[in-house]
Design an enzyme around this catalytic site. Structure first.
Site, PDB file in Angstrom:
ATOM      1  N   TRP A   1       6.216  -0.901  -0.700  1.00 31.70           N
ATOM      2  CA  TRP A   1       4.753  -0.928  -0.745  1.00 31.70           C
ATOM      3  C   TRP A   1       4.159   0.392  -0.294  1.00 31.70           C
ATOM      4  CZ3 TRP A   1       2.775  -3.866  -4.113  1.00 31.70           C
ATOM      5  CH2 TRP A   1       3.428  -5.055  -4.459  1.00 31.70           C
TER       6      TRP A   1
ATOM      7  N   ASP B   1      -2.196  -0.883   5.567  1.00 29.34           N
ATOM      8  CA  ASP B   1      -2.069  -1.947   4.570  1.00 29.34           C
ATOM      9  C   ASP B   1      -1.432  -3.141   5.277  1.00 29.34           C
ATOM     10  OD1 ASP B   1      -1.348  -3.747   2.636  1.00 29.34           O
ATOM     11  OD2 ASP B   1      -0.041  -2.379   1.520  1.00 29.34           O
TER      12      ASP B   1
ATOM     13  N   LYS C   1      -1.291 -14.125   1.458  1.00 24.72           N
ATOM     14  CA  LYS C   1      -0.180 -14.434   2.369  1.00 24.72           C
ATOM     15  C   LYS C   1      -0.719 -15.218   3.563  1.00 24.72           C
ATOM     16  CE  LYS C   1       1.372 -10.222   0.378  1.00 24.72           C
ATOM     17  NZ  LYS C   1       2.423 -10.661  -0.510  1.00 24.72           N
TER      18      LYS C   1
HETATM   19  N1  PMP Z   1       0.938  -4.221  -0.022  1.00 21.42           N
HETATM   20  C1  PMP Z   1       1.800  -5.122   0.479  1.00 21.42           C
HETATM   21  C2  PMP Z   1       2.416  -4.878   1.809  1.00 21.42           C
HETATM   22  C3  PMP Z   1       2.120  -6.263  -0.262  1.00 21.42           C
HETATM   23  O1  PMP Z   1       2.988  -7.155   0.217  1.00 21.42           O
HETATM   24  C4  PMP Z   1       1.503  -6.458  -1.525  1.00 21.42           C
HETATM   25  C5  PMP Z   1       1.757  -7.689  -2.373  1.00 21.42           C
HETATM   26  N2  PMP Z   1       2.925  -8.336  -2.211  1.00 21.42           N
HETATM   27  C6  PMP Z   1       0.635  -5.481  -1.998  1.00 21.42           C
HETATM   28  C7  PMP Z   1       0.355  -4.386  -1.222  1.00 21.42           C
HETATM   29  C8  PMP Z   1      -0.039  -5.616  -3.339  1.00 21.42           C
HETATM   30  O2  PMP Z   1      -1.024  -6.571  -3.196  1.00 21.42           O
HETATM   31  P1  PMP Z   1      -1.899  -7.112  -4.420  1.00 21.42           P
HETATM   32  O3  PMP Z   1      -0.975  -7.859  -5.304  1.00 21.42           O
HETATM   33  O4  PMP Z   1      -2.903  -7.969  -3.700  1.00 21.42           O
HETATM   34  O5  PMP Z   1      -2.513  -5.940  -5.079  1.00 21.42           O
END
Ligand code: PMP
Length: 360
Positions: A102, A172, A196
């Site tokens: 991520w 994030d 989550k």
């Molecule tokens: N950052 C993290 C740490 C994540 O776990 C996720 C999704 N699993 C995201 C960003 C992306 O999130 P979204 O699908 O809401 O764009």
């Protein structure tokens, strides 16, 4: 009605009590004769729901008055772009810490807007730890420092808050928000996709220090512009009303559980006992260094890869769902968010012991 044990990384388990309340209020919210889904976002009923949710989130995270809370769309991925667009101002560079998948996505998006300095990366170690802060090479020209407090795929978590000096710290928090108390005041910006620990997907929470709202690139799309959204109380355009309402019910549920100190204690206990089972056997393995292990997402592999399918199928039959590891790492992953009960973790542990006895 049978509810399974759901270990999904997201969209993830929600508290059953919350879903029951949603069901009970679905057709007629508090005598309004309509569903929250059918309400105008500008009507007094929904504005009341929205304000209560914001206040409850502020209480839970102890968000200081210096920070605004926004309820937006576009996911954490939208914020990968919103962060540089809103924060670069007259600077051209930003610092990022790379702790896994991520972080890498945030970095790739950041590179579209600025000179990204990867101040530290754990890639050479296969992303099995948070790089020690005395090795970070920060750029004095950086507009902000971005980090990913919890890597949902690799299961690597910061158990401390980085010191970014005068540079705004950006987090994030998608997969760790609300799992424990956070020092919000030390952050310039915190953002998280809701699916989550907050509520349904489609909602993105952004917490931003008010004095940072003056530097957006004029080309920033309105829906990603924090200042415009703050000025419009997150109703510059139609917000994800139903997700916002469900998130509000989750916040009330968290308050009833005793707030984030209480959640942190339970979450630590859940994670500790699962790691104990993994560490005490040669049959299961988690590669992450102990000090950097996630309490929310616990990946583990079997000594014998060819048994993965059998493990997952037995788990499935026992009502233990969505344990398959992310496609990029394989094996298993148990996500232990707030709504995953201690009973669910115990059931997983029982299966792991039993499976090892028969296949180990
Ligand atoms: N950052 C993290 C740490 C994540 O776990 C996720 C999704 N699993 C995201 C960003 C992306 O999130 P979204 O699908 O809401 O764009």
């Amino acid at each position: 009605m049978a509810r399974v044990y759901n270990f999904s990384a997201g969209p993830a388990a929600l508290p059953t009590e919350v879903l029951e309340q949603v069901r009970d209020e679905l057709l007629d919210w508090h005598g309004s004769g309509m569903s929250v889904m059918e309400m105008s976002h500008r009507g007094k009923e929904f504005v009341g729901i929205a304000e209560q949710a914001e206040q409850d989130l502020r209480d839970l995270l102890k968000v200081p008055d210096s920070h605004r809370i926004l309820f937006l769309q576009g996911g954490a991925t939208g914020q990968f772009a919103a962060v540089p667009l809103n924060l670069l101002g007259d600077r051209e560079a930003a610092d990022y810490i790379n702790t896994g998948n991520w972080s890498k996505k945030a970095i790739a998006e950041g590179k579209r807007y600025c000179e990204v300095n990867v101040a530290a990366t754990a890639e050479a170690d296969g992303f099995t730890r948070v790089p020690a802060p005395d090795t970070w090479k920060l750029n004095p020209r950086a507009a902000y420092l971005h980090y990913t407090p919890n890597e949902t795929i690799g299961g690597v978590e910061f158990h401390w808050t980085p010191d970014s000096g005068d540079v705004p710290l950006v987090a994030d928090m998608s997969s760790t928000i609300l799992s424990r108390p956070v020092d919000v005041a030390r952050h310039g910006v915190i953002y998280a996709g809701a699916q989550k620990n907050i509520g349904p997907s489609g909602l993105t929470v952004v917490i931003v220090r008010e004095d940072l709202l003056d530097r957006a690139d004029p080309r920033t799309p309105g829906v990603l512009d924090w200042k415009r959204n703050a000025e419009g109380n997150s109703m510059m355009n139609t917000p994800p009303t139903f997700a916002w309402y469900v998130a509000g019910l989750v916040f009330q549920w968290l308050k009833k559980q005793g707030g984030l100190e209480a959640m942190a204690e339970v979450n630590k206990r859940k994670a500790d006992k699962l790691y104990r089972v993994i560490d005490e056997s040669d049959f299961y393995r988690n590669p992450v260094e102990k000090e950097s292990r996630s309490r929310m997402n616990i990946p583990f592999i079997l000594a014998d890869d060819s048994l993965n399918a059998a493990f997952l199928s037995e788990a499935d039959e026992a009502g233990l769902k969505t344990l398959k590891g992310h496609r990029s790492v394989g094996g298993m992953r148990a996500s232990l968010y707030n709504a995953v009960s201690e009973q669910a973790v115990d059931a997983l542990i029982d299966l792991m012991h039993d499976f090892e006895r028969r296949h180990g």
